[in-house]
Design an enzyme around this catalytic site. Sequence first.
Site, PDB file in Angstrom:
ATOM      1  N   HIS A  18       0.819  -1.220   0.000  1.00 26.58           N
ATOM      2  CA  HIS A  18       0.000   0.000   0.000  1.00 26.58           C
ATOM      3  C   HIS A  18       0.846   1.259   0.000  1.00 26.58           C
ATOM      4  O   HIS A  18       0.351   2.323   0.324  1.00 26.58           O
ATOM      5  CB  HIS A  18      -0.907   0.031   1.230  1.00 26.58           C
TER       6      HIS A  18
ATOM      7  N   LYS B 265     -14.709   8.617  -1.808  1.00 28.70           N
ATOM      8  CA  LYS B 265     -15.891   8.856  -0.969  1.00 28.70           C
ATOM      9  C   LYS B 265     -16.520  10.197  -1.331  1.00 28.70           C
ATOM     10  O   LYS B 265     -17.739  10.332  -1.428  1.00 28.70           O
ATOM     11  CB  LYS B 265     -15.506   8.828   0.517  1.00 28.70           C
TER      12      LYS B 265
ATOM     13  N   THR C  86      -8.145   6.924  -0.971  1.00 27.67           N
ATOM     14  CA  THR C  86      -9.523   6.426  -1.051  1.00 27.67           C
ATOM     15  C   THR C  86     -10.517   7.499  -0.604  1.00 27.67           C
ATOM     16  O   THR C  86     -11.707   7.405  -0.921  1.00 27.67           O
ATOM     17  CB  THR C  86      -9.701   5.180  -0.159  1.00 27.67           C
TER      18      THR C  86
ATOM     19  N   LYS D 125      -7.661  14.080   6.144  1.00 32.57           N
ATOM     20  CA  LYS D 125      -6.825  12.882   6.002  1.00 32.57           C
ATOM     21  C   LYS D 125      -5.685  12.984   7.015  1.00 32.57           C
ATOM     22  O   LYS D 125      -5.529  14.014   7.675  1.00 32.57           O
ATOM     23  CB  LYS D 125      -6.278  12.744   4.586  1.00 32.57           C
ATOM     24  N   ARG D 126      -4.882  11.911   7.135  1.00 37.06           N
ATOM     25  CA  ARG D 126      -3.724  11.997   8.028  1.00 37.06           C
ATOM     26  C   ARG D 126      -2.842  13.170   7.608  1.00 37.06           C
ATOM     27  O   ARG D 126      -2.748  13.487   6.419  1.00 37.06           O
ATOM     28  CB  ARG D 126      -2.900  10.701   7.949  1.00 37.06           C
TER      29      ARG D 126
ATOM     30  N   LYS E  72       1.211  14.752   1.705  1.00 35.21           N
ATOM     31  CA  LYS E  72      -0.200  15.059   1.410  1.00 35.21           C
ATOM     32  C   LYS E  72      -0.429  16.570   1.310  1.00 35.21           C
ATOM     33  O   LYS E  72      -1.482  17.036   0.927  1.00 35.21           O
ATOM     34  CB  LYS E  72      -1.120  14.445   2.471  1.00 35.21           C
TER      35      LYS E  72
HETATM   36  O1  CBF Z   1      -4.392   1.236  -0.005  1.00 34.77           O
HETATM   37  C1  CBF Z   1      -5.060   1.930   0.972  1.00 34.77           C
HETATM   38  C2  CBF Z   1      -4.310   3.190   1.351  1.00 34.77           C
HETATM   39  O2  CBF Z   1      -3.183   2.804   2.105  1.00 34.77           O
HETATM   40  C3  CBF Z   1      -2.389   3.904   2.584  1.00 34.77           C
HETATM   41  O3  CBF Z   1      -3.180   4.732   3.385  1.00 34.77           O
HETATM   42  C4  CBF Z   1      -1.288   3.332   3.474  1.00 34.77           C
HETATM   43  O4  CBF Z   1      -1.481   3.254   4.645  1.00 34.77           O
HETATM   44  N1  CBF Z   1      -0.182   2.890   2.981  1.00 34.77           N
HETATM   45  C5  CBF Z   1      -1.862   4.694   1.397  1.00 34.77           C
HETATM   46  O5  CBF Z   1      -1.103   5.790   1.850  1.00 34.77           O
HETATM   47  C6  CBF Z   1      -3.015   5.166   0.519  1.00 34.77           C
HETATM   48  O6  CBF Z   1      -2.522   5.790  -0.641  1.00 34.77           O
HETATM   49  C7  CBF Z   1      -3.895   3.986   0.119  1.00 34.77           C
HETATM   50  O7  CBF Z   1      -5.051   4.442  -0.518  1.00 34.77           O
END
Ligand code: CBF
Length: 829
Positions: free
Chosen positions: A373, A680, A676, A565-566, A571
């Site tokens: 991810h 939404k 994601t 978001k975080r 970001k």
């Molecule tokens: O794939 C789900 C999400 O995972 C992350 O949040 C992560 O924790 N590695 C990514 O940063 C996101 O881009 C991704 O959508």
Amino acid sequence: VSGERKAKAERMFALMDGFQKNDPMSLQKDILNHVEYTVARSRFSFDDFEAYQGLSHSVRDRLIERWHDTQLHFKREDPKRVYFLSLEYLMGRSLSNSVINLGIRDEYAEALNELGFELEVLAEQEGDAALGNGGLARLSACQLDSLATLDYPAWGYGLRYQYGLFRQLILDGFQHEQPDYWLNFGNPWEIERVHVTYPVKFYGTVEEELVDGRKSRVWIPAETVEAVAYDNPIPGYGTRNTITLRLWAAKPSDHYDMESYNTGDYINAVVDRQKAETISSVLYPDDRSHQGKELRLKQQYFFVSASTQDIIRRFKDAHDNFDEFPQKVALQLNDTHPSLAIAEIMRVLIDEENLDWDRAWGIVCKIFSFTTHTVLAEGLEKIPVDLLGSLLPRHLEIIYDINFKFMEDLKKKVGLDYSRLSRMSIVEDGAVKSIRSANLSIVCSHTVNGVSKVHFELLKTKVFKDFYELWPEKFQYKTNGVTQRRWIVVSNPSLCDLITKWLGTEAWIRNVDLLTGLREYATDAVLQQEWKMVRRVNKMRLAEYIEVLSGLKVSLDAMFDVQIKRIHEYKRQLLNILGIIHRYDCIKNMNESDRRKVVPRVCIIGGKAAPGYEIAKKIIKLCHVVADKINNNSDIGDLLKLVFIPDYNVSVAELVIPGADLSQHLSTAGHEASGTGSMKFLMNGCLLLATADGSTVEIIEEIGSENLFLFGAKLDEVPTLRERGPNMKVNLQFARVVRMIRDGYFGFQDYFESLCDTVEADKDFYLLGSDFGSYLEAQAAADKAFVDQDKWTEMSILSAAGSGRFSSDRTIQEYAEKTWGIEACRCPF
Ligand code: CBF
């Protein structure tokens, strides 16, 4: 015997009066019974929280019925099952989602009305289950919903942390972390399985012994902890299927350090035993890196060991030949966090089930699939060899053996290219010798998945280039998705009704591609009017929330512009804040006639910073000082407001997303694996202002670049821009706003110095300076579009209409078909 059993079963069924009834009268009785007997409050006097408890226990009963039926059905059919291993799940609240998926929302609403309660009000009583950090964890929750809805025989496995993600408290603009003891008031959505327990072992030594005349390596562990299962039923929508999320809690084992008892130190022995529970006590709150912490490694192994014991036990209940294992079991590694499952299964097959290495390895290579991810190097976990060797000595040996065989094979393929061999090795020989979890996962999985098209490209060309060249056939991607049940049906009921009315069917809730049917009405004046009404009511709800939070009254005519978001440098919340400062500065210096042309904005920012992430915390503080300045300037008035929403979590997102006009997704191209949140917002008809990063690239393919506001460096431009570094032509507007912070315009001059340093021309790794001009242009385009409300509404409808591809139903179906090889197993009604 079977006749006797049947008669007994029939008698029990008759005694139980069949299934629970769902007419409002039965529901009322049921809720009251639970208030009286489960919650132990008098049915003549109870408050909203107690009503919520009674209600949720009544819903739980209905969940349990379907859950039992589903498990029985799976047992009978014995299909191939997928086991989803994830250390994190962000489930949020369960009540509304459950009654909707069970198809009894209206019945409950009516029953409660007659008792003098409102379902929505009681739903607010529930706390969030926040057993995860961010995108990855919420994705897991969405995917479970889709697995259940699509009738797949699936199990989720994870950890039942006693403390979820910290609560964010803002004091004087600074983030403070508070523990989230989410189980304080009980958790009606879980079922403790006191008899489903497994011993999990740690430490000790490995010795060579003769077993059945063969030399074998035998692990003699030194510590045992018990894993106890807590099952969380996950109901599908429009189906009876209800699958299980099994979370493990650590409890002291009866075998725990008997020595201390024997030596008479009773009190210390008991206190020591209790320490076992710390394994599942707290979620690590950093979503960037988890390098080298013993507790984290213990958590990973604890959850992996309990889960694999459970999976193997279930397999052995129906099979006695391990060669059939791959036909019955698919194991999904959600990122590298559960990668120790590979070594654990090898160990069990070899050491406990007496398979030889080749047979065990043949099985392991057919069952694991791995999804990564991240694109960030620090997101790739490494486990120090010393740590692993002391905690799990036998696993370290197995990993070394896997690596030895892999390296030997690799040499045959690539020759003695030592630099490539060392890059691909599972063992890293650095200052701290470590195991590279990602390499281990790739070597042992049959499929490696990315989470968006762009991510896939980055995996192939950068992150895992060497592996892709070796095994191109292993690499795939499944673009992430989110569940429309949670993100429209639960959180935006009026939009849900409106969509159903215009499409003439509710079928889109299971088949979200049908949303494309809205396209033909995008310019229809009646739909536009109704769409605007729904959006306005949602904005009103959000405005009330903001007022309660901050005392700030915001105008509903303003554009609600959201970034939640975080908090991360990549970001680029800082870019957003700098843009807001620029807007403020412009408005301040405008004459009256120009002011009248300004599109009023309410800028909303929310998100948590990892506790040790200093720069992210400074961004939060900056947001607050800028907000203080803007919101208290009477010259600015309603033209600009800035609000920081504290303690952002799933239920806050459910409130904020439906009320947003514009949402911002600003990651520097090449840094967001998928993202994601954007999906939404899109489903809810919110327009996006974004860079061409992660899944946004696919969103553009679906809705067209004319329906969002795109800006910033493209993926292939980023390296050149970085190289140009200090020679880059500095955007004057950018320099001015950074200077305002540096000069102390917002106070805290010294405190913000290091934050400003991060965006100086020679250090601006995330390219805020070079993207600033194009960011302001995109913002201006958004302002211009907002003035024409009919056009804006058309774009909004087209956004929602194009969101079907971003449903987790599509993602899960792709995984089922292309990666796991599982089929639906629908429980008969
Ligand atoms: O794939 C789900 C999400 O995972 C992350 O949040 C992560 O924790 N590695 C990514 O940063 C996101 O881009 C991704 O959508």
